[in-house]
Enzyme design. Structure first.
Site, PDB file in Angstrom:
ATOM      1  N   PHE A  87       0.855  -1.189   0.000  1.00  0.00           N
ATOM      2  CA  PHE A  87       0.000   0.000   0.000  1.00  0.00           C
ATOM      3  C   PHE A  87       0.889   1.237   0.000  1.00  0.00           C
ATOM      4  CE2 PHE A  87      -2.383   3.478   1.951  1.00  0.00           C
ATOM      5  CZ  PHE A  87      -3.445   3.519   1.056  1.00  0.00           C
ATOM      6  N   ASP A 143       9.206   2.446   1.734  1.00  0.00           N
ATOM      7  CA  ASP A 143       8.038   3.183   2.207  1.00  0.00           C
ATOM      8  C   ASP A 143       7.901   2.877   3.695  1.00  0.00           C
ATOM      9  OD1 ASP A 143       5.544   4.029   2.982  1.00  0.00           O
ATOM     10  OD2 ASP A 143       4.511   3.330   1.177  1.00  0.00           O
ATOM     11  N   LYS A 180       2.817   9.275   8.458  1.00  0.00           N
ATOM     12  CA  LYS A 180       1.927   9.003   9.602  1.00  0.00           C
ATOM     13  C   LYS A 180       2.341   9.612  10.950  1.00  0.00           C
ATOM     14  CE  LYS A 180      -0.918   5.332   7.932  1.00  0.00           C
ATOM     15  NZ  LYS A 180      -0.561   4.812   6.600  1.00  0.00           N
TER      16      LYS A 180
HETATM   17  C1  LIG Z   1      -0.859   5.108   5.186  1.00  0.00           C
HETATM   18  C2  LIG Z   1       0.187   4.716   4.208  1.00  0.00           C
HETATM   19  C3  LIG Z   1       0.415   5.449   3.032  1.00  0.00           C
HETATM   20  C4  LIG Z   1      -0.471   6.610   2.613  1.00  0.00           C
HETATM   21  O1  LIG Z   1      -0.371   7.674   3.481  1.00  0.00           O
HETATM   22  P1  LIG Z   1      -1.411   8.908   3.340  1.00  0.00           P
HETATM   23  O2  LIG Z   1      -0.901   9.895   4.340  1.00  0.00           O
HETATM   24  O3  LIG Z   1      -2.761   8.377   3.651  1.00  0.00           O
HETATM   25  O4  LIG Z   1      -1.314   9.394   1.946  1.00  0.00           O
HETATM   26  C5  LIG Z   1       1.451   5.067   2.214  1.00  0.00           C
HETATM   27  N1  LIG Z   1       2.231   4.010   2.525  1.00  0.00           N
HETATM   28  C6  LIG Z   1       2.047   3.290   3.634  1.00  0.00           C
HETATM   29  C7  LIG Z   1       2.963   2.144   3.931  1.00  0.00           C
HETATM   30  C8  LIG Z   1       1.010   3.597   4.505  1.00  0.00           C
HETATM   31  O5  LIG Z   1       0.814   2.851   5.600  1.00  0.00           O
END
Ligand SMILES: *Cc1c(COP(=O)(O)O)cnc(C)c1O
Length: 400
Positions: free
Chosen positions: A137, A222, A251
């Site tokens: 994700f 990420d 986050k």
């Molecule tokens: C939550 C998340 C995102 C997206 O972050 P947003 O601030 O909602 O755009 C991207 N990568 C990972 C691994 C995430 O957990």
């Protein structure tokens, strides 16, 4: 009152979320209060965001002080909190430079753009494709949803952005086979969060580093969810014997104020030059002051140590539950990013826990995800385990 609020919301807001029927009004540490005066112990932390819990007095103080001084002036000028934060991040990570933005998706967009430009600048414009993982994700913008390895995130938004090749997670050979003369990078979460708390197999990330060095490819981590102490270390890559070339954060960076960051080594970061990328709000004095206080507290108040210690305790207690209920398939995770993979529906369990005063999360319909504030205590975990035990007992009864 509460029903009025919920009816209005359902009438005037885009229906992108199925919200639970509570209106939250206040928080304190790991406790949340709703409009009816009920309390909840929070094992969601705004989806791994409020790592220091709610209304942390030292964070609140930093935000209030900065709000009185300077909130925003744009990146046309230097501002002090942003510089101090970038310096802290560089000192505490593999990276040499930081680009600030406002969300995880935006940080990943920056990473994707930087990986492409790096190869353009080196005279290899044909190398623009990025290998990403099934179950990953990376966000909801067009580029990041194209990079994401989950069909449900992309459905309805085709045509997708070209340039992403998706392979199974934890399969080094699959990456090797997917590499072509057009590949520029491999992008992945060191531990998949949204995809169901999936950890890398032993040697996988170390092997990936070796492979990418041989092939001249960049690694983008990420760490939007795994970063900022969530796994017991500041960044999840520290658990493995390797470092990425680019890392994204968001986050928990400012404990709930919106902030993202993309970090890179000097050689790679050099491809971002004046005008090549930008963000109006990126790293405002306000969010930077909050984040600066957050990172200080992470180290000063023993938060990482608590995460590691309490995370292990929590995992052990979840394993006890696993030995008792046959519908628990697996306990996974690191630090306070823990998952319970069920062979039954998880959403009904989330609802039952909420009725008993505990907020937990479910991902992929059947994986319970526990991502509490990193300041959570063993006694609060004990209470949740009792609650889960009761709910599971009922679930087991219904399944007989
Ligand atoms: C939550 C998340 C995102 C997206 O972050 P947003 O601030 O909602 O755009 C991207 N990568 C990972 C691994 C995430 O957990």
């Amino acid at each position: 009152m509460t029903n009025d609020f919920m009816e209005t919301a359902d009438r005037v807001m885009a229906a992108t979320y199925n919200r639970f029927p509570i209106v939250l009004t206040r928080g304190d540490g790991c406790t949340l209060y709703d409009a009816k005066g009920r309390t909840y112990t929070d094992f969601v932390a705004g989806i791994a965001v409020c790592n220091l819990g709610h209304a942390h007095p030292r964070v609140a103080e930093a935000v209030a002080d900065q709000a009185r001084r300077l909130v925003h002036v744009s990146n046309l000028y230097y501002t002090m909190p942003q510089i101090a934060l970038a310096e802290w991040l560089v000192e505490h990570s593999f990276a040499d430079r930081v680009f600030f933005c406002n969300s995880g998706a935006e940080a990943n967009e920056a990473a994707i753009k930087l990986a492409r430009k790096y190869f353009k600048d080196r005279g290899a414009p044909e190398r623009f494709r990025i290998i990403t993982m099934e179950g990953s994700f990376h966000g909801r913008t067009m580029a990041t949803l194209s990079a994401t390895g989950q069909a449900k995130i992309k459905k309805g938004f085709e045509p997708l952005l070209d340039g992403f090749d998706i392979v199974p997670f934890n399969d080094l050979e699959a990456i090797r086979s997917a590499i072509t003369g057009e590949t520029c990078a491999v992008m992945l979460e060191p531990i998949q969060g949204e995809g169901g708390v999936r950890c890398p197999a032993p040697g996988y990330l170390e092997g990936l580093r070796k492979l990418c060095d041989e092939e001249g490819l960049l690694i983008v981590f990420d760490e939007v969810q795994t970063g900022m102490g969530r796994t017991g270390k500041l960044f999840a890559y520290e658990h493995f014997g390797m470092v990425p070339d680019i890392m994204t954060l968001a986050k928990a960076l400012a404990n709930g104020l919106p902030m993202g960051a993309m970090l890179a080594k000097e050689e790679v970061a050099a491809s971002f030059t004046p005008g090549s990328h930008a963000s109006t709000f990126g790293g405002t004095p306000l969010v930077s002051a909050a984040a600066l206080r957050v990172v200080k507290i992470l180290l000063e108040e023993g938060v990482l140590r608590n995460c590691e210690k309490v995370g292990q305790y929590f995992k052990d207690r979840l394993l006890e539950l696993k030995s008792k209920y046959s519908f628990i398939q697996e306990v996974r995770g690191k630090g306070l990013l823990l998952g319970l993979d069920l062979s039954c529906d998880g959403v009904s369990i989330v609802k039952a826990c909420m009725e008993r005063g505990f907020l937990i999360n479910c991902t992929q319909e059947h994986i319970l995800r526990f991502i509490p504030p990193l300041i959570i205590q063993e006694a609060q975990i004990d209470s949740l385990i009792v609650c889960l035990d009761n709910v599971f007992e009922e679930t087991a009864g219904k399944r007989l």
